[in-house]
Write a protein that holds these residues in place. Structure first.
Motif, PDB file in Angstrom:
ATOM      1  N   VAL A 391      -2.555 -33.764  22.017  1.00 50.20           N
ATOM      2  CA  VAL A 391      -1.255 -33.818  21.347  1.00 50.20           C
ATOM      3  C   VAL A 391      -1.488 -33.766  19.839  1.00 50.20           C
ATOM      4  O   VAL A 391      -2.378 -34.445  19.315  1.00 50.20           O
ATOM      5  CB  VAL A 391      -0.470 -35.099  21.710  1.00 50.20           C
ATOM      6  N   HIS A 392      -0.682 -32.960  19.174  1.00 48.24           N
ATOM      7  CA  HIS A 392      -0.730 -32.859  17.715  1.00 48.24           C
ATOM      8  C   HIS A 392       0.493 -33.587  17.151  1.00 48.24           C
ATOM      9  O   HIS A 392       1.635 -33.267  17.499  1.00 48.24           O
ATOM     10  CB  HIS A 392      -0.711 -31.374  17.303  1.00 48.24           C
ATOM     11  N   LEU A 393       0.265 -34.570  16.276  1.00 46.97           N
ATOM     12  CA  LEU A 393       1.337 -35.304  15.603  1.00 46.97           C
ATOM     13  C   LEU A 393       1.345 -34.904  14.133  1.00 46.97           C
ATOM     14  O   LEU A 393       0.329 -35.029  13.447  1.00 46.97           O
ATOM     15  CB  LEU A 393       1.123 -36.814  15.748  1.00 46.97           C
ATOM     16  N   ASN A 394       2.490 -34.414  13.678  1.00 49.46           N
ATOM     17  CA  ASN A 394       2.579 -33.853  12.327  1.00 49.46           C
ATOM     18  C   ASN A 394       3.589 -34.647  11.495  1.00 49.46           C
ATOM     19  O   ASN A 394       4.761 -34.716  11.849  1.00 49.46           O
ATOM     20  CB  ASN A 394       3.000 -32.379  12.415  1.00 49.46           C
ATOM     21  N   PRO A 395       3.165 -35.238  10.364  1.00 47.66           N
ATOM     22  CA  PRO A 395       4.083 -36.036   9.555  1.00 47.66           C
ATOM     23  C   PRO A 395       4.860 -35.255   8.499  1.00 47.66           C
ATOM     24  O   PRO A 395       5.581 -35.865   7.702  1.00 47.66           O
ATOM     25  CB  PRO A 395       3.141 -37.044   8.879  1.00 47.66           C
ATOM     26  N   VAL A 396       4.718 -33.920   8.484  1.00 46.79           N
ATOM     27  CA  VAL A 396       5.310 -33.121   7.408  1.00 46.79           C
ATOM     28  C   VAL A 396       6.187 -32.014   7.992  1.00 46.79           C
ATOM     29  O   VAL A 396       5.732 -31.228   8.835  1.00 46.79           O
ATOM     30  CB  VAL A 396       4.215 -32.498   6.510  1.00 46.79           C
TER      31      VAL A 396
END
Length: 458
Positions: A391-396
């Motif tokens: 899973v890729h979690l992206n804050p932007v």
């Protein structure tokens, strides 16, 4: 969801505030016009406060376009979300409704009920007087007791019987009275009475909120106001990570035991009953130069990565962190260098974990595209049965693509703003992978709405 979690319409590392606001506004209008029920349902999810206010504003401004059932469901969702928002956000929404001349019956009822549910409206009237006055006027309310005179003719009464209103009146000419007021109000009176900053902070310390203590702690320490000390162990995890990154490297080294213990305590609190149940976890954590964020959101992406590091440490039975810089000391993380995501993902997959989580803005540039190819081949050739959950979690938020930037179509990507929401976001990421459809998504949202409103009834 990705936009409503990550974007606040402010400048990011790769896009300006104008691009962010324009892109976000388009998404809100598109969802509102085409999927109104799903748009309203996002209020039950972990959207950030900025987007929660925008959703409530848009729903209330278009009441005439909703049928009776929709209005009923939206009203409950809006009321519940407003009860969870910080009061300044809600008062800001009310003032925006007034500026937009949105004054239908549903809007007035929501404003009336929210104000009636406030635990101490007199306190609000002192702390947010102009906003409370605007809300009362817009909703056509008649506040009882001394609130009406205080809001509209505050200096006319010779004295108030309501303690906080009388304290506010006395603070105009009596220094001792201002220390019984909220910090943000007392600060203005302290400037009026020319009170030294250090003396003011020392005496106002008992009135500070938890987050005010955290925000003021370092400046108070410089001034010698030792009474302003925050209990770091009680702070939210991501907020605490931001505080740690704002300290100088020397301060972090000197206070290593205190800061590490506080971060681990906050992480265990966020993990809850999931602590230690995630098996073998590898995290690829982005501390490249772009994790600096922007002047408006300084070091925010890096703070999310640092908070996720400590949370995953609490969730996993076996945990391996892989920072892009090769750093092994998370407490000294700083934004620096390129983004070799592909190499670090290879290192992570080589360990054959049960879960691989990537926390990054997705700008893979060393070399460009390697991360996407690694993940494509891994998922299609080497691990088609998904024995390793990636899973890729992206804050932007990426304004150009109306979404967070993805690494590969074969790997789910979810936006993240606070590490505390990581567990729920990993569950939600399955819908971004494309292996589930709109029916499953609606069922998931229905369950979340039921839980969201059940908490309100309780």
């Amino acid at each position: 969801m990705n936009a409503a979690i990550t974007s606040t319409g402010q400048r990011e590392f790769h896009s300006g505030a104008g691009e962010q606001s324009l892109s976000l506004d388009f998404l809100h209008r598109y969802l509102l016009g085409n999927y109104r029920d799903l748009y309203a349902a996002t209020l039950a999810l972990d959207v950030n406060d900025h987007n929660a206010v925008l959703i409530a504003l848009n729903l209330l401004a278009t009441t005439a376009e909703a049928d009776p059932d929709q209005r009923r469901a939206e009203g409950r969702l809006i009321a519940r979300r407003l009860a969870l928002l910080p009061p300044p956000r809600v008062y800001g929404l009310f003032r925006e409704l007034r500026r937009a001349k949105v004054n239908n019956r549903r809007t007035r009822a929501i404003m009336r009920d929210w104000l009636a549910a406030r635990p101490d409206l007199a306190f609000d009237a002192v702390k947010y007087r102009a906003a409370v006055k605007d809300a009362v006027r817009h909703a056509h309310l008649r506040p009882g007791g001394e609130l009406g005179p205080f809001l509209f003719t505050p200096h006319r009464p010779a004295a108030y019987t309501t303690p906080i209103l009388e304290t506010w009146r006395r603070a105009h000419y009596e220094q001792a009275a201002l220390y019984k007021l909220p910090y943000t109000v007392a600060e203005g009176f302290a400037a009026k009475h020319r009170i030294a900053r250090a003396a003011f902070l020392e005496r106002i310390a008992p009135r500070l909120t938890r987050l005010e203590r955290l925000r003021l702690q370092e400046s108070a320490r410089t001034l010698g106001a030792d009474a302003v000390r925050a209990d770091l162990a009680t702070m939210p995890l991501t907020r605490l990570a931001s505080y740690v990154l704002a300290l100088s490297p020397d301060d972090r080294v000197h206070r290593r035991a205190e800061l590490t213990a506080a971060l681990r305590t906050a992480a265990r609190r966020s993990a809850g009953d999931q602590a230690g149940r995630w098996g073998a976890v590898v995290a690829v954590l982005d501390d490249s130069f772009s994790s600096y964020g922007s002047g408006h959101k300084r070091r925010r992406p890096l703070a999310v990565a640092l908070a996720c590091h400590f949370l995953l440490e609490a969730l996993a039975s076996e945990y391996t962190p892989l920072w892009l810089s090769g750093r092994s000391d998370a407490l000294l993380a700083r934004p620096y260098g390129a983004t070799p995501l592909g190499e670090r993902i290879l290192d992570g997959l080589d360990r054959r974990p049960e879960r691989l989580l990537i926390v990054s803005d997705g700008w893979d540039n060393s070399p460009p595209g390697l991360a996407g190819e690694v993940l494509r081949i891994w998922r299609t050739r080497l691990d088609p049965r998904h024995t390793c959950a990636v899973v890729h979690l992206n804050p932007v938020y990426d304004a150009a693509d109306f979404d967070v930037r993805r690494l590969a179509p074969t790997v789910p990507t979810a936006g993240i703003r606070d590490a505390e929401n990581l567990v729920a976001l990993v569950e939600l990421a399955q819908f971004a992978e494309g292996r589930t459809g709109l029916f499953e998504l609606r069922a998931h949202l229905a369950r979340r709405i039921e839980e969201f409103l059940r908490e309100d009834d309780a």
